[in-house]
Motif scaffolding. Structure first.
Motif, short mmCIF file in Angstrom:
data_model
loop_
_atom_site.label_atom_id
_atom_site.label_comp_id
_atom_site.label_asym_id
_atom_site.label_seq_id
_atom_site.Cartn_x
_atom_site.Cartn_y
_atom_site.Cartn_z
N ILE A 76 -11.49 -4.70 -6.20
CA ILE A 76 -12.04 -3.64 -7.06
C ILE A 76 -13.00 -2.76 -6.27
CG2 ILE A 76 -13.42 -3.17 -9.11
CD1 ILE A 76 -12.36 -5.79 -10.29
N ALA A 77 -13.87 -3.39 -5.49
CA ALA A 77 -14.84 -2.63 -4.70
C ALA A 77 -14.16 -1.73 -3.68
CB ALA A 77 -15.79 -3.60 -4.00
N THR A 78 -13.06 -2.22 -3.11
CA THR A 78 -12.33 -1.43 -2.12
C THR A 78 -11.66 -0.22 -2.76
OG1 THR A 78 -11.89 -3.48 -0.90
CG2 THR A 78 -10.61 -1.55 -0.29
N ALA A 79 -11.07 -0.43 -3.94
CA ALA A 79 -10.45 0.69 -4.67
C ALA A 79 -11.51 1.70 -5.10
CB ALA A 79 -9.68 0.16 -5.87
N LEU B 176 -6.54 5.90 0.48
CA LEU B 176 -5.93 4.58 0.58
C LEU B 176 -6.76 3.64 1.45
CD1 LEU B 176 -2.30 5.79 1.42
CD2 LEU B 176 -3.31 5.47 -0.84
N THR B 177 -6.77 2.36 1.06
CA THR B 177 -7.42 1.33 1.87
C THR B 177 -6.71 0.01 1.61
OG1 THR B 177 -9.55 2.40 1.55
CG2 THR B 177 -9.57 0.19 2.48
N LEU C 80 0.82 -1.21 0.00
CA LEU C 80 0.00 0.00 0.00
C LEU C 80 0.86 1.27 0.00
CD1 LEU C 80 -2.93 0.98 0.05
CD2 LEU C 80 -2.76 1.08 2.54
N LYS C 81 1.98 1.24 0.73
CA LYS C 81 2.85 2.41 0.77
C LYS C 81 3.40 2.72 -0.63
CE LYS C 81 6.97 4.30 3.01
NZ LYS C 81 8.06 4.05 4.01
N GLY C 82 3.83 1.68 -1.34
CA GLY C 82 4.33 1.87 -2.69
C GLY C 82 3.24 2.34 -3.63
N VAL D 25 -7.03 14.84 -11.11
CA VAL D 25 -7.60 13.49 -10.95
C VAL D 25 -7.72 13.15 -9.47
CG1 VAL D 25 -6.78 12.59 -13.16
CG2 VAL D 25 -5.31 12.41 -11.13
N SER D 26 -8.69 12.32 -9.17
CA SER D 26 -8.83 11.73 -7.85
C SER D 26 -8.48 10.25 -7.98
CB SER D 26 -10.25 11.88 -7.31
OG SER D 26 -10.56 13.25 -7.15
N ILE D 27 -7.81 9.70 -6.96
CA ILE D 27 -7.32 8.33 -7.05
C ILE D 27 -7.67 7.56 -5.79
CG2 ILE D 27 -5.28 6.87 -7.38
CD1 ILE D 27 -3.91 9.28 -8.68
N GLY D 28 -8.24 6.39 -5.99
CA GLY D 28 -8.47 5.46 -4.89
C GLY D 28 -7.50 4.30 -5.01
#
Length: 310
Positions: free
Chosen positions: A276-279, A296-297, A229-231, A257-260
């Motif tokens: 996919i749902a989490t992103a 981030l999640t 996740l950090k990377g 842009v917004s990023i999940g």
């Protein structure tokens, strides 16, 4: 064999060239006099030492064929003959050719192997046409990125690999902020150019084994194999900054842009749809918090919280 129109060569039981016909000379650019009596015929096809299909038949190494050739089959009933296809360097000609090869043993009356004959067929044009069709089937026509079909296939493959190797897998969902307003202001042609420039910006931040795809409309998806996740957060922030630096005008500001981002350690009880749902959920949070940001999640933590709540 010398007069055959099909490129053909033969090696004896010591792996030395017995026959190198005229068609083989034309195919490789190597005259027979340079190769007859030697075991250096591999140099006509490859820049680095490796066996030809005839060598594999001679050495009874049919099990090495899958590692050396793109496509391969056993041809003869006794399993001794081999058929395979592969790209060859063709050093004398200075160009790569895609060759189909058939290699068959020649045996004496007592069954002793005395020679192997290999015939060749240049399939470069057919292979390039096939690759072009595959490109059309897997690439988005506007941006040149992978399309949704390619994304789904790649994500499935990377999930299975991460499961086998017990590695993390990260996914970024990237959405262009206020894209409808941009389309309204600059028209669909302007909108298309905007997406193309953003696609190039996102792709420029990828490693060789990452995949960026046009997920749909103004949304992109990025698969980051073996990335924690950090990377993933670092990559996401680089993408956000790169798009912002494009300074594409939009209303009173610039296109952003917004990023999940979501990361999972695949396990038998987990599913790709969860990642996919989490992103997607993380992307929604980024939008809700004001856009032009990342959220981030970790997918397995998210799943555990959902289970605990239920």
């Amino acid at each position: 064999m010398e007069l055959l129109a099909i490129p053909t060569f033969a090696i004896n039981s010591q792996g030395r060239v017995l026959i190198w016909n005229r068609a083989c000379e034309r195919l490789t650019g190597v005259p027979a006099a340079s190769v007859l009596g030697t075991d250096q015929h591999w140099r006509c096809f490859y820049s680095m030492p490796r066996p030809t299909l005839a060598d594999l038949v001679l050495q009874d190494r049919q099990f090495d064929v899958p590692q050396l050739y793109d496509q391969h089959v056993r041809r003869s009933a006794d399993g001794a003959g081999l058929t395979a296809q592969n790209w060859c360097d063709m050093p004398r000609l200075g160009l790569r050719r895609y060759l189909a090869a058939d290699a068959s043993p020649i045996r004496a009356g007592d069954g002793t192997l005395v020679a192997v004959v290999e015939t060749l067929r240049d399939m470069t044009d057919e292979k390039q046409a096939q690759l072009a069709l595959e490109q059309l089937a897997t690439r988005d026509g506007l941006t040149g990125l992978a399309n949704r079909r390619c994304f789904d296939h790649t994500l499935q493959a990377e999930w299975q690999r991460a499961l086998r190797q017990q590695q993390s897998l990260s996914l970024l969902m990237v959405d262009v902020d206020n894209f409808k307003q941009y389309n309204d202001a600059y028209g669909h042609l302007g909108g298309d150019e905007c997406l193309q420039r953003i696609a190039s910006a996102v792709a420029s931040e990828m490693r060789a084994n990452d995949l960026v795809a046009r997920y749909g409309g103004e949304e992109f998806a990025v698969i980051l194999p073996n990335q924690a996740l950090k990377g993933a957060a670092i990559v996401a922030e680089r993408i956000r900054c790169r798009v912002e630096q494009l300074q594409l005008p939009n209303m009173d500001s610039h296109v952003t842009v917004s990023i999940g981002a979501a990361t999972a350690l695949p396990a038998p009880h987990n599913e790709i749809s969860q990642l996919i749902a989490t992103a997607d959920a993380a992307l929604y949070r980024a939008k809700h918090m004001g856009r032009n940001r990342i959220s981030l999640t970790e997918a397995w933590e998210w799943a555990e919280k959902k289970l605990a709540q239920s």
